[in-house]
Design a protein around this motif. Structure first.
Motif, mmCIF file in Angstrom:
data_model
loop_
_atom_site.group_PDB
_atom_site.id
_atom_site.type_symbol
_atom_site.label_atom_id
_atom_site.label_comp_id
_atom_site.label_asym_id
_atom_site.label_seq_id
_atom_site.Cartn_x
_atom_site.Cartn_y
_atom_site.Cartn_z
ATOM 1 N N HIS A 1 7.513 4.969 -6.872
ATOM 2 C CA HIS A 1 7.377 3.819 -7.240
ATOM 3 C C HIS A 1 7.084 2.599 -6.800
ATOM 4 O O HIS A 1 7.289 2.504 -5.409
ATOM 5 N N ALA A 2 6.450 1.968 -6.946
ATOM 6 C CA ALA A 2 5.930 0.698 -5.572
ATOM 7 C C ALA A 2 6.601 0.273 -5.769
ATOM 8 O O ALA A 2 7.574 -0.566 -6.744
ATOM 9 N N VAL A 3 6.385 -1.075 -4.968
ATOM 10 C CA VAL A 3 7.540 -1.589 -4.573
ATOM 11 C C VAL A 3 7.271 -3.285 -6.470
ATOM 12 O O VAL A 3 8.238 -3.449 -6.749
ATOM 13 N N ASP A 4 6.395 -2.702 -6.620
ATOM 14 C CA ASP A 4 6.496 -4.205 -8.090
ATOM 15 C C ASP A 4 6.239 -2.580 -9.206
ATOM 16 O O ASP A 4 5.899 -4.142 -10.477
ATOM 17 N N ILE B 1 4.068 3.522 -10.272
ATOM 18 C CA ILE B 1 3.188 3.733 -10.406
ATOM 19 C C ILE B 1 1.659 5.106 -10.846
ATOM 20 O O ILE B 1 0.672 5.281 -10.953
ATOM 21 N N ASN C 1 6.763 1.503 -0.027
ATOM 22 C CA ASN C 1 6.446 0.389 0.708
ATOM 23 C C ASN C 1 5.229 -0.886 0.278
ATOM 24 O O ASN C 1 5.217 -1.777 1.361
ATOM 25 N N ILE C 2 4.594 -0.420 -0.802
ATOM 26 C CA ILE C 2 3.175 -1.274 -1.008
ATOM 27 C C ILE C 2 3.302 -1.472 -2.516
ATOM 28 O O ILE C 2 3.924 -0.511 -3.490
ATOM 29 N N THR C 3 2.623 -2.442 -2.898
ATOM 30 C CA THR C 3 2.654 -2.260 -3.900
ATOM 31 C C THR C 3 1.485 -1.910 -4.707
ATOM 32 O O THR C 3 0.809 -1.036 -4.225
ATOM 33 N N LYS C 4 0.854 -1.731 -6.268
ATOM 34 C CA LYS C 4 -0.126 -1.844 -7.518
ATOM 35 C C LYS C 4 -0.943 -1.720 -6.876
ATOM 36 O O LYS C 4 -1.783 -0.356 -6.684
ATOM 37 N N LYS C 5 -1.287 -2.626 -6.444
ATOM 38 C CA LYS C 5 -2.907 -2.857 -6.142
ATOM 39 C C LYS C 5 -2.775 -2.334 -4.740
ATOM 40 O O LYS C 5 -4.465 -1.547 -4.455
ATOM 41 N N GLN C 6 -2.180 -2.420 -3.771
ATOM 42 C CA GLN C 6 -2.262 -1.600 -2.681
ATOM 43 C C GLN C 6 -3.021 -0.128 -2.666
ATOM 44 O O GLN C 6 -3.768 0.645 -2.054
#
Length: 215
Positions: free
Chosen positions: A148-151, A154, A202-207
């Protein structure tokens, strides 16, 4: 050189093949792998909890520092109990699978239950219930556990990359084919906030998308 432990990888003892990795046991506090759960291919016997000190991390494949007989003496990775079910009218049982059996707190003992119903007379049923064994204070990851990413979700866990010097996890590897056609995506452990009922980042899907390919 870093070592990768993937769920489903085959393992051999010093005198022959012994099974495949079905679960990975970690110590969430230290971010280390403590055990591999290895099950015989045809599952005629229960899987075993293999301490990482018995795993030869210098080999390309998973090689255990024990014989097949010694492997069979290791602590079982499952416990099987008989449980009486509800009353029913037929002579046959049923099958069921319930995830999350035995979870205690956020980092407690985890596991799962799978049962096979067996007819017992005409009024009751008896089923075998299999509980995953997880050492106290540790956590397990099984096939299909989500990352799970923050958004949002994934992907799914494929395995871990480990520093052979101290057995600390350096990267979490995502399952093949989940991200943009890459075979594998390795997420640094610094981006992981929890390993408990999946992996949380602690990072997003884009990261994650911008990370370099897995080594």
């Amino acid at each position: 050189m870093a070592t990768e432990f993937t769920i489903g990888a085959e393992a051999s003892c010093s005198d022959g093949f012994c099974g495949a990795v079905t679960r990975v046991i970690t110590d969430p506090a230290t971010r280390t792998i403590t055990h591999l759960v290895i099950e015989p291919k045809h599952q005629r016997h229960l899987g075993r909890l293999v301490p990482l000190e018995l795993v030869d991390t210098s080999a390309g494949d998973i090689q255990l520092r024990c014989t097949i007989a010694e492997f069979g003496e290791l602590e079982p990775a499952e416990e099987v109990d008989l449980a009486e079910g509800d009353e029913y009218g037929g002579g046959y049982g049923d099958a069921e699978s319930v995830q999350g059996y035995g979870n205690v707190g956020s980092m407690g003992v985890g596991g799962s239950v799978s049962g096979l119903g067996v007819g017992a007379g005409l009024g009751h049923r008896v089923r075998t219930v299999t509980h995953h064994v997880v050492p106290m204070g540790e956590a397990e990851l099984v096939p299909g556990e989500h990352v799970h990413a923050v958004d949002g979700e994934i992907g799914q866990v494929l395995g871990f990359i480990v520093d052979p010097d101290d057995q600390r996890v350096t990267h979490v590897v995502l399952k093949e084919g989940h991200l943009w056609g890459r075979k594998e995506v390795a997420i640094p452990i610094s981006a992981v906030t929890a390993i408990d009922e999946g992996v949380r980042l602690n990072i997003t899907k884009k990261q994650v998308e911008d990370l370099p390919p897995a080594p």
